[in-house]
Design a protein around this motif. Structure first.
Motif, PDB file in Angstrom:
ATOM      1  N   ALA A   1       0.801  -1.101  -0.112  1.00 51.41           N
ATOM      2  CA  ALA A   1       0.111   0.094  -0.139  1.00 51.41           C
ATOM      3  C   ALA A   1       0.767   1.342  -0.130  1.00 51.41           C
ATOM      4  CB  ALA A   1      -0.958   0.007   1.177  1.00 51.41           C
ATOM      5  N   ALA A   2       1.949   1.108   0.728  1.00 50.51           N
ATOM      6  CA  ALA A   2       2.906   2.423   0.750  1.00 50.51           C
ATOM      7  C   ALA A   2       3.563   2.695  -0.892  1.00 50.51           C
ATOM      8  CB  ALA A   2       4.069   2.110   2.162  1.00 50.51           C
ATOM      9  N   GLN A   3       3.927   1.340  -1.198  1.00 50.52           N
ATOM     10  CA  GLN A   3       4.481   1.736  -2.514  1.00 50.52           C
ATOM     11  C   GLN A   3       3.454   2.162  -3.558  1.00 50.52           C
ATOM     12  OE1 GLN A   3       5.845  -2.450  -2.944  1.00 50.52           O
ATOM     13  NE2 GLN A   3       7.782  -1.840  -1.995  1.00 50.52           N
ATOM     14  N   GLY A   4       2.182   1.884  -3.221  1.00 54.36           N
ATOM     15  CA  GLY A   4       1.215   2.373  -4.117  1.00 54.36           C
ATOM     16  C   GLY A   4       0.543   3.969  -3.877  1.00 54.36           C
ATOM     17  N   GLY A   5       1.284   4.604  -2.677  1.00 57.57           N
ATOM     18  CA  GLY A   5       1.014   5.914  -2.455  1.00 57.57           C
ATOM     19  C   GLY A   5      -0.152   6.153  -1.315  1.00 57.57           C
TER      20      GLY A   5
END
Ligand SMILES: [Zn+2]
Length: 292
Positions: free
Chosen positions: A197-201
């Motif tokens: 989720a962090a990588q997806g912003g």
């Protein structure tokens, strides 16, 4: 360095684990002459007698097992038993040719936090073999998070993978799925879900990951103040998610200037095989010392 590895599931109960170790030794003896055996295990290990003296909840009945004595009598070979974090530290230090340094600290960030301290190329075990239990450094006085050890607010309740999930859940309190898709996964939240989720912003996941770096940095700063090490080497399943520039910066922010200016935090190189290379390395080095 490692010619072959073989993995077996951990059987239940000490006697079955010993049988499995014995089978592994016999398997390798078919094609090789074995000179000595190094064993890295979870738990606090009295290395003189090669016995686990402080157990880990993951291996019921393991405590009190005279591992060295049993395997030596079965094989007639020299055996060294070492705590896994210490073995990993020794292996990483030996591999990176850092054995001539004053102090190297190897931190394993996984489900929990393990620490191995190498002083002048030797494992620092403390007076009762329990040095390096730094995963249980106290991070807060607020009784916010119960550690698996039974104490409150240990470093690993914040800086481990489990800690990241706890932080994620705290941040998701009163957050709707419209604000963060992670809110739908509250009941089954994992480190992987937060990282993705962090990588997806996702803003909540990014904040959880940043807070996790702050938590890791706080423990490293305490160790830096205690040991003033040449460097920290970071390993373990969670180490792949570390932003080293951020971690260096956050740790420097929490450290006295004289120590901060010499701070060096970098990834370790051996990863999962560090423990076995370290345990074998201790046996090889002990034998070399006896010969010379
Ligand atoms: Zn603890």
């Amino acid at each position: 360095l490692v010619s072959e590895t073989r993995t077996v599931p951990t059987p239940h109960g000490a006697s079955h684990i010993i049988d499995a170790i014995h089978e592994l030794i016999k398997y390798f003896q078919k094609d090789s002459v074995i000179a000595g055996i190094g064993i890295a295990t979870a738990g606090i290990v009295n290395v003189e007698i090669g016995e686990v003296v402080g157990s880990t909840g993951n291996l019921p009945g393991w405590e009190g097992t005279p591992l060295k004595k049993i395997i030596e009598s079965q094989t007639m070979l020299p055996v060294h038993v070492e705590n896994d974090a210490n073995a990993s530290a020794y292996g990483e230090c030996r591999q990176a040719q850092l054995s001539n340094k004053e102090c190297i600290i190897v931190v394993t960030l996984g489900t929990g936090i393990g620490v191995g301290i190498i002083l002048h190329g030797k494992v620092f075990r403390g007076a009762h073999y329990a040095a390096g239990e730094c995963g249980h450094l106290k991070m807060s006085l607020e009784h916010k998070r119960l550690c698996t050890c039974g104490l409150w607010d240990c470093w690993e309740a914040y800086g481990s993978g489990r800690g990241l999930v706890s932080t994620g859940l705290e941040l998701l309190h009163n957050v709707s799925p419209e604000q963060s898709a992670l809110a739908l996964k509250k009941d089954t939240l994992t480190t992987q879900a937060i990282i993705e989720a962090a990588q997806g912003g996702d803003i909540i996941a990014k904040r959880a990951l940043h807070n996790w770096h702050e938590h890791v940095a706080s423990g490293l700063a305490s160790l830096a103040h205690t040991f003033d090490p040449d460097c920290f080497l970071i390993t373990g399943g969670m180490s792949q998610f570390v932003d080293y520039n951020l971690l260096n910066e956050l740790t420097q922010d929490r450290t006295l200037p004289r120590i901060a200016e010499n701070l060096d935090i970098r990834p370790a190189t051996l990863g999962r095989v560090g423990g076995m290379i370290g345990a074998a390395g201790i046996v090889i080095d002990q034998m070399a010392k006896k010969i010379s």
